[in-house]
Design an enzyme around this catalytic site. Structure first.
Site, PDB file in Angstrom:
ATOM      1  N   LYS A 140     -15.335   2.651 -14.857  1.00 18.34           N
ATOM      2  CA  LYS A 140     -14.180   1.772 -15.069  1.00 18.34           C
ATOM      3  C   LYS A 140     -14.054   1.487 -16.553  1.00 18.34           C
ATOM      4  CE  LYS A 140     -10.949  -0.355 -12.772  1.00 18.34           C
ATOM      5  NZ  LYS A 140     -10.372  -0.036 -11.440  1.00 18.34           N
ATOM      6  N   ASP A 180      -4.839   0.931 -13.715  1.00 21.46           N
ATOM      7  CA  ASP A 180      -5.245  -0.288 -13.007  1.00 21.46           C
ATOM      8  C   ASP A 180      -4.273  -1.361 -13.522  1.00 21.46           C
ATOM      9  OD1 ASP A 180      -7.677  -1.322 -11.235  1.00 21.46           O
ATOM     10  OD2 ASP A 180      -7.325  -2.888 -12.716  1.00 21.46           O
TER      11      ASP A 180
HETATM   12  P1  NDP Z   1      -0.203  -4.020 -11.901  1.00 21.34           P
HETATM   13  O1  NDP Z   1      -0.451  -4.334 -13.324  1.00 21.34           O
HETATM   14  O2  NDP Z   1       0.787  -2.971 -11.552  1.00 21.34           O
HETATM   15  O3  NDP Z   1       0.227  -5.323 -11.125  1.00 21.34           O
HETATM   16  C1  NDP Z   1      -0.581  -6.437 -11.075  1.00 21.34           C
HETATM   17  C2  NDP Z   1       0.152  -7.555 -10.376  1.00 21.34           C
HETATM   18  O4  NDP Z   1      -0.724  -8.646 -10.167  1.00 21.34           O
HETATM   19  C3  NDP Z   1       1.322  -8.092 -11.195  1.00 21.34           C
HETATM   20  O5  NDP Z   1       2.298  -8.581 -10.327  1.00 21.34           O
HETATM   21  C4  NDP Z   1       0.664  -9.203 -11.977  1.00 21.34           C
HETATM   22  O6  NDP Z   1       1.585 -10.190 -12.421  1.00 21.34           O
HETATM   23  C5  NDP Z   1      -0.307  -9.759 -10.980  1.00 21.34           C
HETATM   24  N1  NDP Z   1      -1.491 -10.295 -11.673  1.00 21.34           N
HETATM   25  C6  NDP Z   1      -2.291  -9.651 -12.543  1.00 21.34           C
HETATM   26  N2  NDP Z   1      -3.252 -10.456 -13.019  1.00 21.34           N
HETATM   27  C7  NDP Z   1      -3.039 -11.624 -12.442  1.00 21.34           C
HETATM   28  C8  NDP Z   1      -3.685 -12.870 -12.536  1.00 21.34           C
HETATM   29  N3  NDP Z   1      -4.738 -13.043 -13.343  1.00 21.34           N
HETATM   30  N4  NDP Z   1      -3.215 -13.863 -11.767  1.00 21.34           N
HETATM   31  C9  NDP Z   1      -2.147 -13.679 -10.959  1.00 21.34           C
HETATM   32  N5  NDP Z   1      -1.481 -12.525 -10.839  1.00 21.34           N
HETATM   33  C10 NDP Z   1      -1.921 -11.519 -11.568  1.00 21.34           C
HETATM   34  O7  NDP Z   1      -1.629  -3.670 -11.280  1.00 21.34           O
HETATM   35  P2  NDP Z   1      -1.965  -2.928  -9.918  1.00 21.34           P
HETATM   36  O8  NDP Z   1      -0.940  -3.202  -8.901  1.00 21.34           O
HETATM   37  O9  NDP Z   1      -2.288  -1.538 -10.258  1.00 21.34           O
HETATM   38  O10 NDP Z   1      -3.337  -3.635  -9.522  1.00 21.34           O
HETATM   39  C11 NDP Z   1      -3.395  -4.771  -8.665  1.00 21.34           C
HETATM   40  C12 NDP Z   1      -4.788  -4.880  -8.070  1.00 21.34           C
HETATM   41  O11 NDP Z   1      -5.073  -3.695  -7.323  1.00 21.34           O
HETATM   42  C13 NDP Z   1      -5.937  -4.998  -9.076  1.00 21.34           C
HETATM   43  O12 NDP Z   1      -6.958  -5.781  -8.515  1.00 21.34           O
HETATM   44  C14 NDP Z   1      -6.418  -3.556  -9.219  1.00 21.34           C
HETATM   45  O13 NDP Z   1      -7.751  -3.502  -9.665  1.00 21.34           O
HETATM   46  C15 NDP Z   1      -6.277  -3.097  -7.784  1.00 21.34           C
HETATM   47  N6  NDP Z   1      -6.221  -1.662  -7.547  1.00 21.34           N
HETATM   48  C16 NDP Z   1      -5.301  -0.874  -8.189  1.00 21.34           C
HETATM   49  C17 NDP Z   1      -5.239   0.477  -7.914  1.00 21.34           C
HETATM   50  C18 NDP Z   1      -4.197   1.351  -8.512  1.00 21.34           C
HETATM   51  O14 NDP Z   1      -4.149   2.533  -8.128  1.00 21.34           O
HETATM   52  N7  NDP Z   1      -3.342   0.887  -9.395  1.00 21.34           N
HETATM   53  C19 NDP Z   1      -6.194   1.105  -6.992  1.00 21.34           C
HETATM   54  C20 NDP Z   1      -7.071   0.178  -6.317  1.00 21.34           C
HETATM   55  C21 NDP Z   1      -7.074  -1.141  -6.621  1.00 21.34           C
HETATM   56  P3  NDP Z   1       2.321 -10.075 -13.843  1.00 21.34           P
HETATM   57  O15 NDP Z   1       3.482  -9.149 -13.614  1.00 21.34           O
HETATM   58  O16 NDP Z   1       2.715 -11.456 -14.158  1.00 21.34           O
HETATM   59  O17 NDP Z   1       1.325  -9.523 -14.801  1.00 21.34           O
HETATM   60  O1  2IT Z   2      -9.542   0.389  -8.529  1.00 19.23           O
HETATM   61  C1  2IT Z   2      -9.180   1.572  -8.367  1.00 19.23           C
HETATM   62  O2  2IT Z   2      -9.627   2.269  -7.451  1.00 19.23           O
HETATM   63  C2  2IT Z   2      -8.178   2.123  -9.278  1.00 19.23           C
HETATM   64  N1  2IT Z   2      -7.693   1.395 -10.138  1.00 19.23           N
HETATM   65  C3  2IT Z   2      -7.772   3.561  -9.174  1.00 19.23           C
HETATM   66  C4  2IT Z   2      -8.750   4.433  -9.905  1.00 19.23           C
HETATM   67  C5  2IT Z   2      -8.377   5.891 -10.011  1.00 19.23           C
HETATM   68  O3  2IT Z   2      -9.170   6.595 -10.654  1.00 19.23           O
HETATM   69  O4  2IT Z   2      -7.356   6.327  -9.493  1.00 19.23           O
END
Ligand code: NDP
Ligand code: 2IT
Length: 460
Positions: A140, A180
């Site tokens: 990560k 992420d």
């Molecule tokens: P994005 O940046 O696309 O979206 C994050 C969302 O969560 C936004 O709406 C953001 O609001 C909100 N957010 C972020 N930080 C906070 C906080 N501290 N408090 C409240 N709201 C918050 O990220 P992802 O959708 O990619 O990721 C979301 C979650 O999913 C994370 O935990 C990530 O680790 C996990 N994840 C992501 C994967 C991926 O493929 N992208 C895979 C597996 C897990 P704002 O717009 O205001 O910033």
């Molecule tokens: O938390 C996760 O699994 C991710 N943000 C996706 C990682 C990846 O390599 O696609």
């Protein structure tokens, strides 16, 4: 019978003592890293039945090794803002485990990023990636850079500077980052461009989540959110339920949230709320996803804008209130520790039937206990959100073979992978005496594959 029970119990005590000892060492060696300690505690406690049954893993020191990253890289990221002022951020890449494949995991850009957060994510990624059945190790990375309010040029300059250091540590067979929080297609594109320039070669498989026109996989954008819903659907199906006509609350409005909302809606659910880091919207008729996509993906504005176009909906400041909306299914898809014990109790009181963790570690340990103690179907992050990294591995496979699969092909593979993860987790929970507890099941199933690979590869 009595003897075997006694042996079993004494093994259990030995295993418990062993795990607690290793955990104490972890806390001493990594002081003040609260998120990291939280992730480690959950995983370690789940593994006690494994060490009780198979002491060989204890004797080989698998846990001590697995919890110590193979390599930790921390670096300076200097860049110039639009006013011509020098800015300095900190970059991280934790190369946690290469037991079953190259290091693999996302990059997070958020002001809260620190070593504890990157390590909790990296440690969980080892077991998550193992669960996918794909040959990927765990890693990560990220930075405390805040993309909010930055111009496109600032984002590009930051990504280029970040990659100028990172490039020497990664490669298609070494370490393969992806997105992420705060890192999506735009950022991956800028990082890929700079990597290619520095390396002087088109190594498509060095990053995943690329644009589909230059090596990205179809359905990678949708994969995490869709995968979470596929996973929850399996949990529901086992109990004779489905998404049809269920009321769903999804936190966040980023990549994971948007595609969880899309798939849940396709499955016949009504999603009534979503949020960002400022507040949440509630639309009792079901939220309009096209509006959310435009506001968050295109305009990059606040979710509060939604109510201007949908006057029948309501906006509330703050993030935790979203969990007081009565729902059948809750999908936390924003960030770590967004559901605490109090919110969990409110969800249960309001009759929630299932939780699917789209985000990483969105429920505190106390919240998880509330869900499990009340027999709520609970899909833990490592299992439920593994669809994103699973399709990243499919992107790597396509890049290696220099071909691309259709959306339908990738989506079908994703769906099958999520079913497999669910079944593996159920099976492990039953085999180790924790039937119905997918936290334990997912941790054990993910652990065993990595542990066996480590046993075969000797003390490295
Ligand atoms: P994005 O940046 O696309 O979206 C994050 C969302 O969560 C936004 O709406 C953001 O609001 C909100 N957010 C972020 N930080 C906070 C906080 N501290 N408090 C409240 N709201 C918050 O990220 P992802 O959708 O990619 O990721 C979301 C979650 O999913 C994370 O935990 C990530 O680790 C996990 N994840 C992501 C994967 C991926 O493929 N992208 C895979 C597996 C897990 P704002 O717009 O205001 O910033
Ligand atoms: O938390 C996760 O699994 C991710 N943000 C996706 C990682 C990846 O390599 O696609």
């Amino acid at each position: 019978m009595t003897l075997s029970v006694r042996v079993e119990q004494s093994n259990e005590v030995t295993a418990k003592n062993y795990v607690n000892e290793v955990f104490e060492t972890v806390k001493k060696r990594n002081p003040n890293e609260t998120e990291f300690h939280q992730a480690v505690e959950e995983i370690f406690q789940s593994l006690i039945p494994v060490f009780a049954k198979q002491p060989k893993y204890m004797e080989a020191g698998i846990l001590e090794r697995m919890v110590e990253p193979e390599r930790q890289i921390i670096f300076r990221v200097p860049w110039v803002d639009d006013q011509g002022k020098a800015q300095i951020n900190r970059g991280y890449r934790i190369q946690y485990s290469s037991a079953i494949g190259p290091y693999k995991g996302g990059i997070r850009f958020h002001p809260s990023v620190n070593i504890s957060i990157i390590k909790f994510l990296g440690f969980e990624q080892i077991l998550k990636n193992s669960l996918t059945g794909q040959p990927i190790g765990g890693g990560k990375g990220g930075s405390d850079f805040d993309p909010k309010g930055k111009s496109d040029n600032e984002i590009m300059r930051f990504c280029q500077s970040f990659m100028t250091e990172l490039f020497r540590h990664i490669g298609p067979d070494v370490d393969v980052p992806a997105g992420d929080i705060g890192v999506g297609g735009r950022e991956v594109g800028y990082m890929f461009g700079q990597y290619k320039r520095l390396r002087g070669a088109y190594e498509a498989g060095v990053l995943t989540g690329k644009g589909v026109g230059y090596g990205g996989s179809l359905a990678r954008t949708e994969a995490t959110g869709y995968g979470t819903v596929y996973f929850v659907n399996e949990m529901l199906k086992d109990k004779g339920m489905s998404f049809e006509d269920q009321t769903v609350v999804v936190s966040g409005s980023g990549n994971v949230a948007i595609y969880a909302i899309e798939k849940a809606t396709q499955f016949g659910a009504k999603v009534v709320a979503c949020s960002d880091s400022n507040g949440y919207i509630y639309d009792k008729n079901g939220i309009n996803l096209d509006t959310v996509k435009r506001i968050k993906e295109v305009e990059r504005k606040r979710i509060s804008e939604y109510v201007k176009e949908h006057p029948e909906s309501e906006y509330y400041e703050g993030c935790t209130g979203i969990w007081s909306i009565p729902c059948d299914i809750a999908l936390p898809c924003a960030t770590q520790n967004e559901i605490n014990e109090e919110s969990a109790n409110i969800l249960v009181k309001n009759g929630v039937k299932a939780i699917g963790e789209g985000a990483n570690m969105p429920s505190t340990l106390e919240a998880i206990d509330v869900f499990l103690n009340n027999n709520i179907l609970f899909g833990p992050a490592k299992a439920a959100n593994a669809g994103g990294v699973a399709v990243s591995a499919l992107e790597m496979a396509q890049n290696s073979a220099r071909l691309s699969w259709t959306f339908e092909e990738v989506d079908a593979k994703l769906h099958q992978i999520m079913i497999n993860i669910y079944q593996q987790s159920v099976k492990a929970s039953e085999e180790y005496g924790y039937s119905g507890n997918l936290v334990v099941g997912a941790n054990i199933a993910g652990f065993l594959k990595v542990a066996d690979a480590m046993m075969f590869q000797g003390l490295v």
